[in-house]
Design a protein around this motif. Sequence first.
Motif, mmCIF file in Angstrom:
data_model
loop_
_atom_site.group_PDB
_atom_site.id
_atom_site.type_symbol
_atom_site.label_atom_id
_atom_site.label_comp_id
_atom_site.label_asym_id
_atom_site.label_seq_id
_atom_site.Cartn_x
_atom_site.Cartn_y
_atom_site.Cartn_z
ATOM 1 N N GLY A 13 -2.588 1.267 -2.406
ATOM 2 C CA GLY A 13 -2.068 0.239 -3.304
ATOM 3 C C GLY A 13 -2.335 -1.156 -2.785
ATOM 4 N N ALA A 14 -3.506 -1.364 -2.205
ATOM 5 C CA ALA A 14 -3.845 -2.662 -1.611
ATOM 6 C C ALA A 14 -4.104 -3.705 -2.696
ATOM 7 C CB ALA A 14 -5.062 -2.523 -0.706
ATOM 8 N N ASP A 15 -3.932 -4.957 -2.329
ATOM 9 C CA ASP A 15 -4.187 -6.062 -3.248
ATOM 10 C C ASP A 15 -5.668 -6.356 -3.404
ATOM 11 O OD1 ASP A 15 -1.366 -7.019 -3.794
ATOM 12 O OD2 ASP A 15 -1.403 -7.130 -1.601
ATOM 13 N N VAL A 16 -6.419 -6.072 -2.357
ATOM 14 C CA VAL A 16 -7.842 -6.398 -2.376
ATOM 15 C C VAL A 16 -8.543 -5.658 -1.240
ATOM 16 C CG1 VAL A 16 -7.569 -8.421 -0.871
ATOM 17 C CG2 VAL A 16 -9.495 -8.349 -2.483
ATOM 18 N N GLY A 17 -9.832 -5.408 -1.412
ATOM 19 C CA GLY A 17 -10.663 -4.851 -0.350
ATOM 20 C C GLY A 17 -11.819 -5.788 -0.054
ATOM 21 N N ILE A 18 -12.136 -5.935 1.218
ATOM 22 C CA ILE A 18 -13.255 -6.770 1.660
ATOM 23 C C ILE A 18 -14.235 -5.872 2.392
ATOM 24 C CG2 ILE A 18 -13.964 -8.699 3.138
ATOM 25 C CD1 ILE A 18 -11.159 -9.867 2.763
ATOM 26 N N GLY A 43 2.488 -10.998 3.052
ATOM 27 C CA GLY A 43 2.747 -10.215 1.857
ATOM 28 C C GLY A 43 1.523 -9.660 1.178
ATOM 29 N N LEU A 44 0.320 -9.961 1.687
ATOM 30 C CA LEU A 44 -0.915 -9.482 1.073
ATOM 31 C C LEU A 44 -1.426 -8.262 1.836
ATOM 32 C CD1 LEU A 44 -2.577 -10.647 -1.336
ATOM 33 C CD2 LEU A 44 -4.192 -11.508 0.372
ATOM 34 N N LYS A 45 -1.675 -7.187 1.100
ATOM 35 C CA LYS A 45 -2.203 -5.962 1.709
ATOM 36 C C LYS A 45 -3.719 -5.938 1.505
ATOM 37 C CE LYS A 45 0.169 -2.139 1.424
ATOM 38 N NZ LYS A 45 0.752 -0.834 0.949
ATOM 39 N N VAL A 46 -4.459 -5.933 2.617
ATOM 40 C CA VAL A 46 -5.917 -6.082 2.577
ATOM 41 C C VAL A 46 -6.593 -4.909 3.267
ATOM 42 C CG1 VAL A 46 -7.873 -7.556 3.196
ATOM 43 C CG2 VAL A 46 -5.657 -8.594 2.641
ATOM 44 N N VAL A 47 -7.509 -4.254 2.560
ATOM 45 C CA VAL A 47 -8.401 -3.275 3.178
ATOM 46 C C VAL A 47 -9.633 -4.024 3.662
ATOM 47 C CG1 VAL A 47 -9.926 -1.298 2.770
ATOM 48 C CG2 VAL A 47 -7.611 -1.314 1.819
ATOM 49 N N ALA A 96 -1.684 -10.949 7.203
ATOM 50 C CA ALA A 96 -1.924 -9.898 6.225
ATOM 51 C C ALA A 96 -1.467 -8.538 6.751
ATOM 52 C CB ALA A 96 -3.407 -9.841 5.868
ATOM 53 N N ASP A 97 -1.153 -7.652 5.821
ATOM 54 C CA ASP A 97 -0.957 -6.237 6.126
ATOM 55 C C ASP A 97 -2.346 -5.620 6.074
ATOM 56 O OD1 ASP A 97 -0.332 -3.577 6.307
ATOM 57 O OD2 ASP A 97 0.926 -3.500 4.509
ATOM 58 N N VAL A 98 -2.915 -5.313 7.232
ATOM 59 C CA VAL A 98 -4.336 -4.962 7.347
ATOM 60 C C VAL A 98 -4.533 -3.450 7.408
ATOM 61 C CG1 VAL A 98 -6.463 -5.339 8.648
ATOM 62 C CG2 VAL A 98 -4.694 -7.112 8.602
ATOM 63 N N ILE A 99 -5.429 -2.945 6.578
ATOM 64 C CA ILE A 99 -5.823 -1.533 6.600
ATOM 65 C C ILE A 99 -7.309 -1.507 6.951
ATOM 66 C CG2 ILE A 99 -5.943 0.622 5.293
ATOM 67 C CD1 ILE A 99 -3.833 -0.751 3.390
#
Length: 448
Positions: A233-238, A174-178, A199-202
């Motif tokens: 609309g990601a939850d976070v970017g790394i 359920g977490l969208k991560v760039v 994760a939903d990975v971008i």
Amino acid sequence: MRKLFGTDGVRGTANVHPMTADMALRIGAAVGRFFRREAGGVHRVVIGKDTRLSGYMFESALTAGLTSTGMNVLLLGPVPTPAVGLMTRSMRADLGVMISASHNPAQDNGIKFFGPDGFKLSDSAEMEIEALIEAGVEPAKPGNIGRAKRIDDARFRYGERLKASLPREFRLDGLKVVIDCANGAAHRTAPEILWELGADVIPIGVAPNGENINRGCGSTQPETAIQTVLAHGADVGICLDGDADRVILIDEAGTVADGDQIMALLATRWAAEERLSGGALVSTVMSNLGLERHLQAHGLSLERTAVGDRYVVERMRAGGFNLGGEQSGHIVMTDFATTGDGLMAGLHFLAEMMRSGQTASTLTRQFEPVPQLLRNVRYTVGQLPLDASAVRTAIADAEAALQGKGRLLIRKSGTEPLIRVMAECEDEALLVRSVDGIVDAVSAVIAA
């Protein structure tokens, strides 16, 4: 005084002294002789690299130098720097080598070394190696020349170690991560691990061509990652750098958080769980005063060191501490790794997001930073701008103005020909005047 080694190995522009194939061969021979045990047995070294075009050249030259002294070389291919520290220990090697210039542009490259314990070398060891390079090394007898072999699964071994640092039940469903891999060493590993964890990975910065590492991407240029977080609309970017040993984070609103905020979160969380060794965090003189105040408010202390993650690690090992790092995003967790690991730090941040149910913007606002200004001035190698009387006067004036109100730090970069001028002060007008005065004086001396 070391002549070749800086704060993180040997580094410079590829095909320009000291980063030439000839010098790499000599370095390989010298470091092979330094680490080879006199007694019998297998003498082994692992070599990793990032995605720079010149990495092929330096990999071959180092292999030639090392095998000439009887070292067997295990080639890992493109892997993050912390993977080399891990594989050095797990493969019982005498030495680990990483070919990378970290966050520097593609035309640069560097060579970092790890001892058999997986930790970076000390200043004294580097000085001994420099002496061997200067004196020359007698090669091994023909029958004792080393062999070279490619290891195909290094990144998978590293990935399993990363996941093992997290609770067994940890998932990112359920977490969208760039994830921005800077077109560097983690361009395959990082997206794979995030996907495996649910994760939903971008992914961005995952198409290296030898010349685009750190270009318009990664931890030092996060603009594309910010835009991607907002667009999806990601939850976070790394954001990692070229060799994935540092990280910065981007919250759901597109705001960047540096290593100080990440360390503040981890330190207070670990302390609450009674697993922060020594009740302290280790960081450098560059870390914000706000971090120190935040730790003190939680009954913790900040141990400061010289700039460079290896100095952080040296203090951690000497004092028995298990968490440290740098404002730039090197985060060191010695319970799990021997050097800064950007991806590991990012995963532990995601674990705290999932555990707490809090947003990235909440977790990356651990303290209010004291206004801090850092400016870099590039100079030509051989120039000594800090020795000029006009610069010394400007520094003295700034120190007098900041007396009792803030602090000033001026240093030469150990990885690039830059003078770094940093000041910290709650009076922002005074902060700008102090830094600008020194930068203007340095620039004038360089231009003269």
